[in-house]
Design an enzyme around this catalytic site. Structure first.
Site, PDB file in Angstrom:
ATOM      1  N   HIS A 174       0.825  -1.212   0.000  1.00  0.00           N
ATOM      2  CA  HIS A 174       0.000   0.000   0.000  1.00  0.00           C
ATOM      3  C   HIS A 174       0.854   1.256   0.000  1.00  0.00           C
ATOM      4  CE1 HIS A 174       0.365   1.081   4.351  1.00  0.00           C
ATOM      5  NE2 HIS A 174       0.496  -0.219   4.522  1.00  0.00           N
ATOM      6  N   ASP A 216      -0.579   4.479   0.783  1.00  0.00           N
ATOM      7  CA  ASP A 216      -1.022   5.498   1.748  1.00  0.00           C
ATOM      8  C   ASP A 216      -0.192   5.337   3.021  1.00  0.00           C
ATOM      9  OD1 ASP A 216      -2.490   2.959   2.050  1.00  0.00           O
ATOM     10  OD2 ASP A 216      -3.539   3.934   3.697  1.00  0.00           O
ATOM     11  N   ASP A 220       6.670   1.193   5.914  1.00  0.00           N
ATOM     12  CA  ASP A 220       5.217   0.922   5.912  1.00  0.00           C
ATOM     13  C   ASP A 220       4.513   1.872   4.950  1.00  0.00           C
ATOM     14  OD1 ASP A 220       2.643   0.170   6.541  1.00  0.00           O
ATOM     15  OD2 ASP A 220       2.621   1.174   8.473  1.00  0.00           O
ATOM     16  N   GLU A 251      -4.931   1.430   3.199  1.00  0.00           N
ATOM     17  CA  GLU A 251      -4.700   0.417   4.236  1.00  0.00           C
ATOM     18  C   GLU A 251      -4.809   1.016   5.626  1.00  0.00           C
ATOM     19  OE1 GLU A 251      -2.881  -1.983   7.236  1.00  0.00           O
ATOM     20  OE2 GLU A 251      -2.027  -0.103   6.586  1.00  0.00           O
ATOM     21  N   GLU A 252      -4.293   2.220   5.792  1.00  0.00           N
ATOM     22  CA  GLU A 252      -4.170   2.802   7.135  1.00  0.00           C
ATOM     23  C   GLU A 252      -5.506   3.283   7.704  1.00  0.00           C
ATOM     24  OE1 GLU A 252      -1.599   2.406   8.729  1.00  0.00           O
ATOM     25  OE2 GLU A 252       0.115   2.330   7.372  1.00  0.00           O
ATOM     26  N   ASP A 296       3.758  -6.362   4.637  1.00  0.00           N
ATOM     27  CA  ASP A 296       3.273  -5.241   5.457  1.00  0.00           C
ATOM     28  C   ASP A 296       3.189  -5.624   6.932  1.00  0.00           C
ATOM     29  OD1 ASP A 296       2.314  -2.635   5.822  1.00  0.00           O
ATOM     30  OD2 ASP A 296       0.225  -3.292   5.702  1.00  0.00           O
ATOM     31  N   HIS A 316       4.786   3.952  11.921  1.00  0.00           N
ATOM     32  CA  HIS A 316       3.914   4.922  12.599  1.00  0.00           C
ATOM     33  C   HIS A 316       4.669   5.745  13.641  1.00  0.00           C
ATOM     34  CE1 HIS A 316       0.038   2.481  11.488  1.00  0.00           C
ATOM     35  NE2 HIS A 316       0.972   2.387  10.573  1.00  0.00           N
TER      36      HIS A 316
HETATM   37 ZN   LIG Z   1       1.081  -0.952   6.415  1.00  0.00          ZN
END
Ligand SMILES: [Zn+2]
Length: 456
Positions: A83, A85, A114, A148-149, A173, A429
Site C-alpha cells: 500500500h 497510503d 510501511d 490500508e491505514e 506489510d 507509525h
Molecule cells: Zn502498512
C-alpha cells in the site's frame, strides 16, 4: 547474472523511485473527484503506475482506489499486495518526513517501512525477475493499495469491481518469517435502558477509551443517602477507591492498560469497577444489570463466563477485551473487542454472546466482524515462503498465528510475509521511520524469489 545479482543491480533505480514517492505526502485527505482518498494518495499511485509502465509492465488504475501492474502469461495469477497510503508524520522527527533523505546507509521518511519501501522493492523485484528470463507459468500481479491505514476500503472496492483473486500471494506489510493465521476480530456495542429504584442509584459511569485497548481507569458516581455512603466507604477492594461526596459516593477503579489483542497482559479497570459495584446494595433493574455484567464479564480476558471460550493448538484461545463503558441515570452502553481462534468461526462464538446479552435486556447497536485468516502450515504457500526466507537469511523460520489483523485479511489466499526481520525494532507509525538500504535490497531479493517460486 542470477536473480539475486539482478535485483542488486537495480538498487540505484529502486532508491530513486522510492525517494520520489516518499516526497509525496500520501496521508489520507479529503475525497475529491477521481481521488477517493485525497489528491496526494492519488499522486502517489499515479507515480508508481507510471514507473511500472516505464519498466514495461501492464498497469491498471482501479478508479484511484487501488492500482496494479502485471507481468507474465497464464490462466492463474499470484499477487503481492502493498500500500502507498501512509499515516501522518506526527512530531519528533530529526529528518524531513517527506524528504526521502539517504544518510548512514539508510533511507528516511514516512512510508520507508510501511509500506512504500516494500511496495517499490516489489516493483523492481518483478523487473529483475522478468529480466532474468526465468520461466513462469502464472501471471504475477503487484497490487498497490491506497487505503490500508484508514479502513482498507481500497481492496474491498477492487473486489467489488470484479478484481481478480490471486491463487496465492503475500503482503509485505508485517514481519518475517510468515504469519499464517490471524484471529477473527469482532467489535460489538451493547446498550441497555433501565429504570432505577431504591436508595442507591447510578448517576454516571465511565471507563476506557477504545474497544481494542484494555482500560486503565473507570469510575462511577452513585447517588445515595449519607448513611449508606458511610457504610460503602468502609468497604475495601484492591485497586478500588470509595469516596464520600455531596451526591453520595464516587467509586474509582484502577487497571493496567494493554493492547486489545493481548488483554491477559493487562488488568481491566471496567471489570474491576463492576465487581466492586456488585458488592453494593443496588435494587431492581440496576442490581440485575450490575450482577449480569460482573458474572458474565468481570475482569476475565478469555470469555469463559460469557460461554465463548474456544481454543485451538495453532492460535490459542479466545481473547476478550471490555474496552469502554459509558452510562447515566437511564442508559448505559459498552464496547467489547473479542477475537476467536483461527480454526473457529463467527458462528462458534458470536451467537452465544449475543444471546446472553439479549437475555439480560441488552440491545446490540453495532458490530464489525473481520473474519479469521488461516492458511495451514503444510500448504504450498507457507512452505514456499519459509523455504525462500531460509535461503535468504540462513534462518529457519516458523509460521505463526497472531491476534491482530494485517492487510492480508482483505484479500483471499494471501498472508503476511515481511518486511521486518526478527529482532528489528518496529518503526512503523513512529518518528524517524527508516529502512536500512541493505535490508531494503534483501527484501527485494526475497520478494523476487518468492514471486518466482509462486509463479513457476
Ligand atoms: Zn502498512
Amino acid at each position: 547474472m542470477n536473480l539475486n545479482e539482478r535485483v542488486l543491480s537495480m538498487e540505484a533505480q529502486l532508491l530513486t523511485c522510492l525517494q520520489e514517492n516518499l516526497r509525496i505526502p500520501s496521508v489520507q485527505g479529503e475525497a475529491a473527484e477521481d481521488a477517493p482518498y485525497g489528491v496526494e494518495v492519488r499522486k502517489s499511485l499515479e507515480h508508481v503506475l507510471s514507473a511500472a509502465q516505464a519498466l514495461g509492465f501492464r498497469t491498471e488504475n482501479v478508479d484511484n482506489h487501488l492500482g496494479w501492474c502485471e507481468y507474465g502469461e497464464g490462466e492463474e495469477m499470484v499477487a503481492v499486495l502493498g500500500h502507498l497510503d501512509v499515516v501522518p508524520a506526527g512530531d519528533g522527527w530529526s529528518f524531513d518526513p517527506w524528504g526521502g533523505e539517504i544518510r548512514d546507509g539508510r533511507i528516511w521518511g514516512r512510508g520507508t517501512m510501511d509500506d512504500k519501501g516494500p511496495s517499490i522493492a516489489a516493483l523492481f523485484a518483478l523487473a529483475a525477475l522478468r529480466d532474468s528470463g526465468l520461466p513462469i507459468r502464472r501471471r504475477i500481479r503487484l497490487l498497490f493499495g491506497c487505503n490500508e491505514e484508514t479502513g482498507s476500503q481500497d481492496v474491498k472496492y477492487y473486489l467489488a469491481k470484479g478484481g481478480e483473486v490471486p491463487v496465492m500471494g503475500f503482503t509485505p506489510d508485517a514481519e518475517y518469517p510468515v504469519i499464517n493465521g490471524e484471529k477473527g476480530i469482532i467489535n460489538v456495542t451493547f446498550s441497555r435502558n433501565y429504570q432505577q429504584s431504591g436508595d442507591l442509584q447510578v448517576l454516571e459511569i465511565h471507563g476506557g477509551t477504545a474497544p481494542n485497548v484494555v482500560p486503565a481507569a473507570a469510575w462511577a458516581k452513585l447517588a445515595c443517602s449519607q448513611a449508606l455512603a458511610q457504610h460503602i466507604t468502609q468497604l475495601s477492594a484492591p485497586k478500588v477507591c470509595f469516596t464520600a461526596t455531596e451526591y453520595g459516593v464516587l467509586v474509582e477503579a484502577e487497571g493496567i492498560s494493554a493492547h486489545g489483542s493481548t488483554p491477559e497482559q493487562g488488568e481491566n479497570a471496567i471489570g474491576r469497577l463492576i465487581l466492586a459495584l456488585d458488592m453494593l446494595p443496588f435494587e431492581g433493574e440496576m442490581a440485575a444489570v450490575v450482577h449480569f455484567l460482573a458474572s458474565t464479564l468481570g475482569m476475565e480476558s478469555d470469555g469463559r463466563s460469557a460461554g465463548i471460550y474456544l481454543h485451538d493448538e495453532v492460535s490459542g484461545g479466545v481473547t476478550l477485551n471490555w474496552g469502554t463503558l459509558d452510562g447515566d441515570e437511564k442508559r448505559l452502553s459498552m464496547k467489547i473487542n473479542y477475537r476467536y481462534p483461527v480454526t473457529k468461526s463467527y458462528e462458534d462464538c458470536a451467537p452465544t454472546l449475543d444471546a446472553a446479552f439479549a437475555a439480560a435486556g441488552f440491545v446490540k447497536d453495532t458490530e464489525q466482524h473481520k473474519a479469521k485468516l488461516y492458511i495451514p502450515e503444510d500448504s504450498q504457500l507457507v512452505t514456499t515462503l519459509l523455504k525462500v526466507y531460509a535461503q535468504h537469511t540462513g534462518l529457519e523460520g516458523k509460521a505463526k498465528c497472531i491476534g491482530g489483523g494485517t492487510y492480508a485479511k482483505m484479500l483471499p489466499n494471501i498472508l503476511a510475509f515481511g518486511p521486518i526481520f526478527p529482532g528489528d525494532e518496529v518503526r512503523e507509525h513512529k518518528p524517524d521511520e527508516f529502512i536500512e538500504i541493505p535490508k531494503l535490497m534483501k527484501n527485494a531479493q526475497i520478494i523476487a524469489s518468492a514471486m518466482y517460486e509462486m509463479a513457476k
